[in-house]
Each structure stands twice: as structure tokens, then as C-alpha cells.
Design a protein around this motif. Structure first.
Motif, short mmCIF file in Angstrom:
data_model
loop_
_atom_site.label_atom_id
_atom_site.label_comp_id
_atom_site.label_asym_id
_atom_site.label_seq_id
_atom_site.Cartn_x
_atom_site.Cartn_y
_atom_site.Cartn_z
N ALA A 53 10.19 5.42 11.42
CA ALA A 53 10.38 6.34 10.30
C ALA A 53 11.75 6.98 10.29
O ALA A 53 12.11 7.68 9.32
N GLY A 260 5.59 5.91 1.13
CA GLY A 260 5.40 4.97 2.21
C GLY A 260 4.01 4.89 2.80
O GLY A 260 3.07 5.53 2.35
N THR A 268 10.90 3.15 3.43
CA THR A 268 10.78 4.48 2.83
C THR A 268 11.88 5.41 3.35
O THR A 268 12.45 6.20 2.59
N ALA A 277 7.37 10.70 5.09
CA ALA A 277 6.57 9.48 4.98
C ALA A 277 5.11 9.82 5.23
O ALA A 277 4.78 10.88 5.76
#
Length: 412
Positions: A53, A260, A268, A277
Motif C-alpha cells: 500500500a 482499492g 490505488t 486504501a
């Protein structure tokens, strides 16, 4: 593994026979069927998701977990796991009662009971945000806000599907697809005065987050899917950025822009308009997440069935097991025999409600009462079948915790 033609289960990071022997020791003395969660693997998956992420915090998708103990465990694992993405407003209200906060409801509702539960959470000082995608919803929700004496926080659900010529690449969600639609809905929210407050936007790129692109035996479909995902990513990121810019230019601050899922964390994070996210399935890593080209997490959630029959050579029958996942009917929605290795479902029986027959490979001998480990195709749906999950590390069960079902909660 499953029958030929179905995706094979991911091999565990340690020797398969050793891992199965360890799981047998974990299960010793426990009644079967049983649900198990490997906390070492869960924690490793959590770390991998945070790495993927990048700059973004991750809001936990409760639909993919459905166990308050696991939610608390992951939220405590890192401060970058922040807030919950709930699938029901009534669920969000119940979680607020359990001490959780920062609750975003991913799906719209106009049910009076749902909205009453959300109102109570707001009166209790919790931060709870509802999802909207039409002016009609806003009118109905605003009426409940006035009846309940609260101001609902709302977020706009932006459709993130791609309309490729001859193909709708995505899922059918919100009718809000562009700047014009988003501004019109924001205006409808503003017209409700003190009943509603626009605080955010959610854009879930399901076709990127949930569609496998390295499936064995899929041939040319895999590169086509990868091409479509790359094309879609450019398109929907531009759409989301344009909508966020337009809403902010119209005077909406939008502190929350959510996007996401487990399969699209990297994509994302590349969208500068996104503030967080959402993900959850990657923690358990169910069968439908085995075949992505850019990541693979370790299977961490299983269910164990006992062998109850041996109807003939090379075959055993387990009790129960018909835990078929939601979505389009197909072989990939069936649970997968995981351990011992080499077990196969029967084409003409599959996983049954009260019994599941399996072909046993040469060299595997399963006595009556011994456990067979399976993986569910999806993540949180497994918890709907069990009242408790056994959380373990190494060979030690560290807790037996209730699922939503064990806490007598069912929201859909």
C-alpha cells in the motif's frame, strides 16, 4: 489440490507434510469441523499488505474478516491499519457498541432500522459515514436524520468500472460515473441542509482488485485480463482524480477518499487523489487470491473436516464441507482441499452440505476421525459457517474467539 481444471491451492511456505503434521497437533482434542487462523501467517500478510500500500493507510474490510477479535488484532498490529470499511449500517452500529470507531459503510441503505443504528453510534460520539449514490437516497436518509435528531456523514460512491467497447469491465455499483454526476449528487446532499454532510468519496476498482490474471490453464485470457486491467487503471484513476478535483473546487473538503482492495493496493497508492486504501481478504488469503501476477500472500485461514467414511480404495468422505462462495457459479467458488496434498473433489459431487467425498492419492492414508484441511474460495464468508475460530501460533492455540455468527450477528 482441486480436480484438474480448477486452480491449485498455494503451497505453504514450509514443507507441506510438516505443516499438515503441525496442524494436526494444533487440532488434537478439538471437535471437528473447525475454523483455524494461523496468526503468524496473518501477521506476515498484514505486513506485506502495508508494504504494497506504500504511502496509504489501510481501512479494514469487515466483510472479509467477520470476527471482532481478528479486527482488534490487526488494528493493534500497526497504526497504519486505521478504521473499518463495513458492509452494513446495522453492522457498523453494532461494531460501534463493541468499541470500534471510524466506521465507513461501503453500501447504501435506506432501511429505518439500519439508519437508527447509525444514528445511535453518532449520538454516542462515534465517527460513522454512510454511502450514497443517488438524490433519492439522500432524500430518504435525510428524513431519517431529522427523525433521529442527527446529522449523517455521507460519502459518494463513484463507479469505477470501465466501459470497453463490447464489454463492461467491472461490477455494477453506483450510477455516479463522472464529474457531472458527482457534482449533481453533491448538490443534492447540500440541499438537505443540516441533515447530511458530505465528507468523502469512495471508488472501488473491483475489476483490478479482485480479478486474477495468472490462472493456470487460462491461456490467452491471462494476458488479455492484464491488458484490460492496465487500461482500466489509467482510465479510472483519471476519472477519480477529476471528480475529487471538481468536488473540492465546488467547496467540498473531502478529507476521505477511499479506494482499492487487496488485489489493487499498489495501483490505488499510485493515485494521488486517494487518502486511504481498503482491504481485508489478503489477511486470510483465500483461494480466489492465489493467481495474481504481482503478489501472493500465504493462506492463513482454513477449515478442518473429519474423515467419517472410507467407501473404497483411494477415497475418503469428510463430514460437511459445502461452503460454496458467492458470485457467479463455477468451480472456482468451491472450497479447495488443502492438506494432505493431492486430495481431489469429485466432479459429480463437489463439496456437499453434509458430506464431501475426496479422491486420495497414493501414499496418503487417512484414518477415520483424522482432519482434512480446506480453504474457502472467499475470505469472510467462511466465518458465517462457524461460531468460533481457533487462533494459533506454531503448535499452540492462543485463543478460541467468536465469529459474527458466534456473537449471534448476521447482517445479510
Amino acid at each position: 489440490m482441486a480436480d484438474a481444471g480448477a486452480p491449485a491451492a498455494t503451497a505453504p511456505p514450509e514443507d507441506a507434510a510438516g505443516y499438515y503434521a503441525r496442524l494436526r497437533r494444533v487440532l488434537a482434542g478439538h471437535s471437528l469441523p473447525a475454523m483455524l487462523i494461523d496468526l503468524d501467517r496473518l501477521d506476515a500478510n498484514a505486513d506485506a499488505m502495508l508494504t504494497r500500500a506504500g504511502r496509504l493507510p489501510i481501512r479494514l474490510g469487515t466483510k472479509s474478516i467477520r470476527c471482532t477479535a481478528v479486527l482488534r488484532h490487526v488494528l493493534a498490529h500497526s497504526p497504519r491499519f486505521a478504521g473499518l470499511l463495513c458492509y452494513s449500517a446495522r453492522e457498523a452500529g453494532w461494531l460501534a457498541d463493541q468499541g470500534f470507531d471510524d466506521l465507513l459503510v461501503a453500501y447504501p441503505t435506506v432501511d429505518a432500522g439500519d439508519l437508527a443504528a447509525a444514528a445511535q453510534a453518532l449520538r454516542d460520539g462515534k465517527q460513522l459515514t454512510l454511502m450514497v449514490d443517488s438524490a433519492e437516497q439522500c432524500t430518504l436518509i435525510a428524513a431519517q436524520a431529522r427523525r433521529n435528531g442527527v446529522r449523517y456523514r455521507v460519502a459518494i460512491d463513484l463507479d469505477m468500472s470501465s466501459d470497453v467497447p463490447g464489454l463492461w469491465f467491472g461490477v455494477r455499483r453506483s450510477p455516479v460515473r463522472d464529474v457531472t454526476g458527482a457534482l449533481a449528487l453533491a448538490s443534492a446532499i447540500r440541499q438537505q441542509g443540516d441533515a447530511l454532510e458530505l465528507v468523502g468519496l469512495m471508488g472501488y476498482e473491483a475489476q483490478i482488485a479482485g480479478l486474477q490474471d495468472r490462472v493456470p490453464g487460462a491461456g490467452l485470457r491471462n494476458p488479455v485480463i492484464r491488458w484490460l486491467k492496465t487500461r482500466s487503471q489509467r482510465e479510472v484513476h483519471a476519472r477519480r482524480q477529476a471528480v475529487v478535483d471538481a468536488l473540492r473546487a465546488a467547496g467540498h473538503t473531502l478529507p476521505l477518499v477511499n479506494g482499492g482492495g487487496t488485489g489493487s493496493l499498489e495501483a490505488t497508492a499510485a493515485d494521488a487523489s486517494v487518502t486511504e486504501a481498503a482491504a481485508g481478504s489478503g489477511l486470510y488469503s483465500p483461494g480466489l487470491f492465489d493467481y495474481f501476477s504481482h503478489f501472493r500472500h500465504a493462506p492463513a485461514a482454513f477449515f478442518a473436516l473429519p474423515v467419517v467414511r472410507r467407501p473404497g480404495p483411494g477415497m475418503v468422505v469428510c463430514a460437511g464441507g459445502g461452503y460454496v462462495a458467492s458470485g457467479p457459479a463455477g468451480r472456482d467458488r468451491l472450497p479447495r482441499p488443502y492438506m494432505p496434498e493431492g486430495l481431489q473433489l469429485l466432479d459429480d459431487e463437489g463439496a456437499g452440505e453434509v458430506q464431501t467425498p475426496l479422491r486420495v492419492p497414493p501414499g496418503v492414508d487417512l484414518a477415520l476421525g483424522e482432519p482434512v484441511l480446506f480453504r474457502h474460495a472467499k475470505a469472510g464468508e467462511l466465518a458465517e459457517r462457524f461460531e468460533y475460530a481457533l487462533l494459533f501460533r506454531g503448535e499452540q492455540i492462543v485463543a478460541q474467539v467468536p465469529t459474527y455468527r458466534g456473537e449471534m450477528r448476521s447482517f445479510f
